[in-house]
Design an enzyme around this catalytic site. Structure first.
Site, PDB file in Angstrom:
ATOM      1  N   LYS A  12     -20.478   3.823   7.881  1.00 27.78           N
ATOM      2  CA  LYS A  12     -21.010   3.454   6.557  1.00 27.78           C
ATOM      3  C   LYS A  12     -22.539   3.651   6.565  1.00 27.78           C
ATOM      4  CE  LYS A  12     -16.981   0.639   5.873  1.00 27.78           C
ATOM      5  NZ  LYS A  12     -16.339  -0.494   5.234  1.00 27.78           N
ATOM      6  N   HIS A  96     -13.327   6.935  -0.342  1.00 28.11           N
ATOM      7  CA  HIS A  96     -13.426   5.578   0.207  1.00 28.11           C
ATOM      8  C   HIS A  96     -13.589   4.583  -0.951  1.00 28.11           C
ATOM      9  CE1 HIS A  96     -14.767   2.057   2.367  1.00 28.11           C
ATOM     10  NE2 HIS A  96     -14.263   2.618   3.458  1.00 28.11           N
TER      11      HIS A  96
HETATM   12  P1  13P Z   1     -13.811  -2.663   8.345  1.00 30.48           P
HETATM   13  O1  13P Z   1     -13.167  -2.142   9.591  1.00 30.48           O
HETATM   14  O2  13P Z   1     -15.205  -3.147   8.565  1.00 30.48           O
HETATM   15  O3  13P Z   1     -12.935  -3.628   7.633  1.00 30.48           O
HETATM   16  O4  13P Z   1     -13.988  -1.405   7.362  1.00 30.48           O
HETATM   17  C1  13P Z   1     -12.903  -0.583   7.131  1.00 30.48           C
HETATM   18  C2  13P Z   1     -13.344   0.612   6.402  1.00 30.48           C
HETATM   19  O5  13P Z   1     -13.764   0.547   5.265  1.00 30.48           O
HETATM   20  C3  13P Z   1     -13.303   1.890   7.121  1.00 30.48           C
HETATM   21  O6  13P Z   1     -13.469   2.966   6.261  1.00 30.48           O
END
Ligand code: 13P
Length: 246
Positions: A12, A96
């Site tokens: 992210k 996403h």
């Molecule tokens: P988390 O593993 O932090 O819940 O995030 C999942 C995600 O959005 C992966 O693309």
């Protein structure tokens, strides 16, 4: 049917080129293991992609977190599939839920992005998933989201990631039984589109995957890997997840 297993890190908006130490320790861990059945893909922010690709070994592949649907032009701030391809990027996350929510990416827009990525040989990690309010109509929500996919695709160019929005970053997940049955129904949905080829498409689970629940999730017959957010930012946690995939 043997499908490719993937453990994919979605960093992210975290990490820089300096995160090379994180990549290196994951790399070291994979090299130490004699057998590793899952393919490891890391999706850092755009700014870190080039540097990390250059400094890493080929056993780790890299992906972007988004792509624009045009290859070039007056689109300030955007990055194209052509540019990613030239940088050595092999994968791209499209759809996403954070982009669907904050950038208001529509089904039609996502479809254009997928086509653009495929035309430049990027493997698409296409995310689908329902919000908490949509749980009761999950099936129709997922079906609708899947309409962004082209009429023809294969297990070689599309990976599906089922990420229930309510499970992302919350520590909550569907039950193990639910995850498997949802994945089975997603496969049925895509088989209406691409027939037998659906058995070759990897369907990953994402949403609060961590070092404690990964073994149960990754051992499910219809789960072909994980898309990991928070837990992919710590080498120890991510390596444990990798280990539980074998
Ligand atoms: P988390 O593993 O932090 O819940 O995030 C999942 C995600 O959005 C992966 O693309």
């Amino acid at each position: 049917m043997k499908r490719t297993n993937y453990i994919i890190a979605n960093w992210k908006m975290n990490g820089t080129e300096k995160s090379v130490s994180l990549v290196k320790s994951i790399q070291k861990h994979i090299l130490k293991k004699r057998k590793n059945s899952a393919k490891i893909v890391i999706c850092p922010p755009f700014t870190a992609l080039g540097g990390l690709i250059q400094k890493s070994k080929k056993i780790i592949k890299f992906g972007a977190q988004d792509v624009h649907h045009e290859h070039a032009g007056a689109f300030t701030g955007s990055i194209s599939a052509l540019m990613l391809n030239q940088l050595g990027v092999k994968f791209v996350i499209i759809g996403h839920s954070e982009r669907r929510q904050y950038q208001k990416e529509s089904i039609k827009e996502l479809s254009k992005k997928i086509n653009s990525a495929l035309s430049k040989n990027l493997k698409v990690i296409f995310c689908i998933g329902e919000t908490l309010d949509e749980i009761k109509k999950r099936s129709s929500i997922l079906k609708k989201q899947l309409t962004s996919l082209p009429s023809k695709f294969t297990g070689n160019n599309i990976i599906i990631a089922y990420e229930p929005v309510w499970a992302i970053g919350t520590g909550k997940t569907p039950t193990i039984k639910e995850i498997n049955s949802i994945h089975k129904s997603i496969r049925r949905m895509i088989s209406n589109k691409i027939g037998k080829e659906a058995s070759k498409v990897s369907i990953l689970y994402g949403g609060s995957v961590n070092q404690n629940n990964s073994e149960d999730i990754l051992n499910l017959s219809d789960v072909d890997g994980a898309l990991v957010g928070g837990a992919s930012l710590k080498s120890k946690d991510f390596c444990k997840i990798i280990d539980s995939s074998n």
